[in-house]
Design a protein around this motif. Structure first.
Motif, PDB file in Angstrom:
ATOM      1  N   TRP A  19     -33.801 -10.151  75.234  1.00  0.00           N
ATOM      2  CA  TRP A  19     -33.512  -8.817  74.735  1.00  0.00           C
ATOM      3  C   TRP A  19     -33.620  -7.836  75.906  1.00  0.00           C
ATOM      4  O   TRP A  19     -34.491  -7.981  76.776  1.00  0.00           O
ATOM      5  CB  TRP A  19     -34.515  -8.405  73.671  1.00  0.00           C
TER       6      TRP A  19
ATOM      7  N   LYS B 120     -33.933  -1.495  60.009  1.00  0.00           N
ATOM      8  CA  LYS B 120     -35.128  -2.261  60.342  1.00  0.00           C
ATOM      9  C   LYS B 120     -35.128  -3.624  59.653  1.00  0.00           C
ATOM     10  O   LYS B 120     -35.828  -4.536  60.069  1.00  0.00           O
ATOM     11  CB  LYS B 120     -36.377  -1.472  59.951  1.00  0.00           C
TER      12      LYS B 120
ATOM     13  N   TYR C 118     -32.519 -11.266  64.445  1.00  0.00           N
ATOM     14  CA  TYR C 118     -31.739 -11.678  65.608  1.00  0.00           C
ATOM     15  C   TYR C 118     -31.575 -13.186  65.514  1.00  0.00           C
ATOM     16  O   TYR C 118     -32.559 -13.925  65.424  1.00  0.00           O
ATOM     17  CB  TYR C 118     -32.455 -11.269  66.897  1.00  0.00           C
TER      18      TYR C 118
ATOM     19  N   TYR D 235     -35.278 -14.414  64.532  1.00  0.00           N
ATOM     20  CA  TYR D 235     -36.343 -13.569  65.062  1.00  0.00           C
ATOM     21  C   TYR D 235     -36.314 -12.272  64.255  1.00  0.00           C
ATOM     22  O   TYR D 235     -35.364 -11.502  64.342  1.00  0.00           O
ATOM     23  CB  TYR D 235     -36.126 -13.310  66.550  1.00  0.00           C
TER      24      TYR D 235
ATOM     25  N   PRO E 264     -38.054  -8.754  63.356  1.00  0.00           N
ATOM     26  CA  PRO E 264     -39.048  -7.767  63.787  1.00  0.00           C
ATOM     27  C   PRO E 264     -40.054  -7.464  62.677  1.00  0.00           C
ATOM     28  O   PRO E 264     -39.684  -7.281  61.515  1.00  0.00           O
ATOM     29  CB  PRO E 264     -38.191  -6.532  64.100  1.00  0.00           C
ATOM     30  N   GLY E 265     -41.336  -7.440  63.047  1.00  0.00           N
ATOM     31  CA  GLY E 265     -42.375  -7.090  62.096  1.00  0.00           C
ATOM     32  C   GLY E 265     -42.753  -8.178  61.115  1.00  0.00           C
ATOM     33  O   GLY E 265     -43.542  -7.946  60.199  1.00  0.00           O
TER      34      GLY E 265
END
Length: 326
Positions: free
Chosen positions: A42, A70, A74, A87, A89-90
């Motif tokens: 990234w 959000k 990925y 992947y 986030p969070g």
């Protein structure tokens, strides 16, 4: 980020949002005939981050939901392991790996080539007429009308080995790229000029406009489908009607995207833009280069070269180098 201390080449890439990008790469230290390592990366506002994988990643994309930017993942498609990595986030997890059907228990699936979000679902393609869709959190084969007959299929029909080999050679449908306007209007292209169209119920092979390998496909904002490949071949069409455009370029093309009212095409010698009289070379300020991928989003055109990146905002070019390649 801790430097990886290993130079690399980029294989694929896409835009997450403005000044935030996602890539697959291959380390130069890796032998050419080995694929049991992959590195995804990234780049966000000047900083690099990476994760290693147990197999080379052939394609990446972003799975996004309209409800919230959000709420996205990925996505990394491994080329031969039968694994797709997410992947999120969070989520509290580095990665969530999903095994594809018929690739479980370490069996793997060879030659998976491309992955994309079309509508609300992920679709992937590969050699041997492979197309799969992820629906309700599960992967399923999505090859009705496209699946290739194999040597085993012909042998089971009572053919001799020599006749079965010859028959199977004519039915191989090696798909390289997939894209769509919607989930009822999807296009998949591949070797020897193959173009298949999914109309909402079944895949149909369109009449061939060329016999050369097609390496990319893009459903553009002007309502047309563009696919490009070797020997300067650029094709335009939709549905079952495709024709070759006179490109005027001696190059092999591997990427295409729509940006600021124009089709951009990337090849082994650089970047081109489609004009009324054919493709025109785009001066990025970097000279000749091998273009591996193109993407456009958030007012930016991303060019993924073999060794570096470039971003165009419609007025100015900005080169981005990975620190281990300097």
């Amino acid at each position: 980020m801790v430097k990886s201390a290993a130079s690399l080449e980029f294989l694929d890439g896409c835009i997450i949002e403005k000044d935030y990008f996602f890539f697959s790469t291959r380390l130069d230290a890796q032998p050419l005939d080995e694929y049991d390592h992959g590195r995804i990366m990234w780049f966000e506002s000047g900083k690099w981050f990476y994760q290693d994988r147990n197999w080379q990643v052939s394609a990446v994309c972003v799975l996004a939901h309209a409800a919230s930017k959000k709420d996205r993942a990925y996505v990394a498609l491994e080329e031969g392991s039968g694994i797709v990595g997410f992947y999120i986030p969070g989520s509290g997890k580095d990665v969530i790996d999903e095994a594809l059907p018929r690739g479980e228990h370490g069996q793997g699936i060879a030659s998976l080539t491309d992955i994309a979000q079309i509508g609300g679902h992920l679709y992937l393609c590969g050699y041997g007429g492979k197309v799969m869709r992820r629906a309700n959190g599960k992967w399923e084969y999505f090859d009705n009308g496209l699946k290739a007959l194999t040597l085993r299929d012909f042998l089971q029909r009572g053919m001799s080995v020599s006749d079965a080999l010859q028959a199977a050679a004519h039915t191989q449908r090696d798909m390289i790229a997939i894209n769509g306007f919607s989930e009822e209007d999807i296009y998949c292209v591949g070797r020897e000029g193959l173009i298949f169209h999914f109309d909402g119920s079944i895949w149909h092979q369109t009449e061939k406009a060329t016999n050369v390998d097609l390496n990319c496909v893009h459903c553009a904002a002007d309502g047309f489908v563009y696919t490009a490949g070797n020997r300067g071949v650029l094709i335009q069409g939709k549905g079952n009607d495709f024709h070759v455009l006179i490109s005027g370029v001696d190059d092999d093309f591997y990427a295409a995207t729509w940006f600021d009212g124009h089709l951009y095409v990337g090849g082994l010698k650089g970047l081109y833009r489609l004009e009324k009289d054919g493709l025109r070379y785009v001066d990025t300020g970097e000279g000749s280069f091998k273009c591996r991928a193109l993407d456009s989003c958030a007012g930016q055109l991303l060019v993924v070269a073999k060794r570096w990146l470039a971003v165009f905002d419609g007025l100015n070019w900005k080169r981005i180098d990975h620190p281990d390649n300097i």
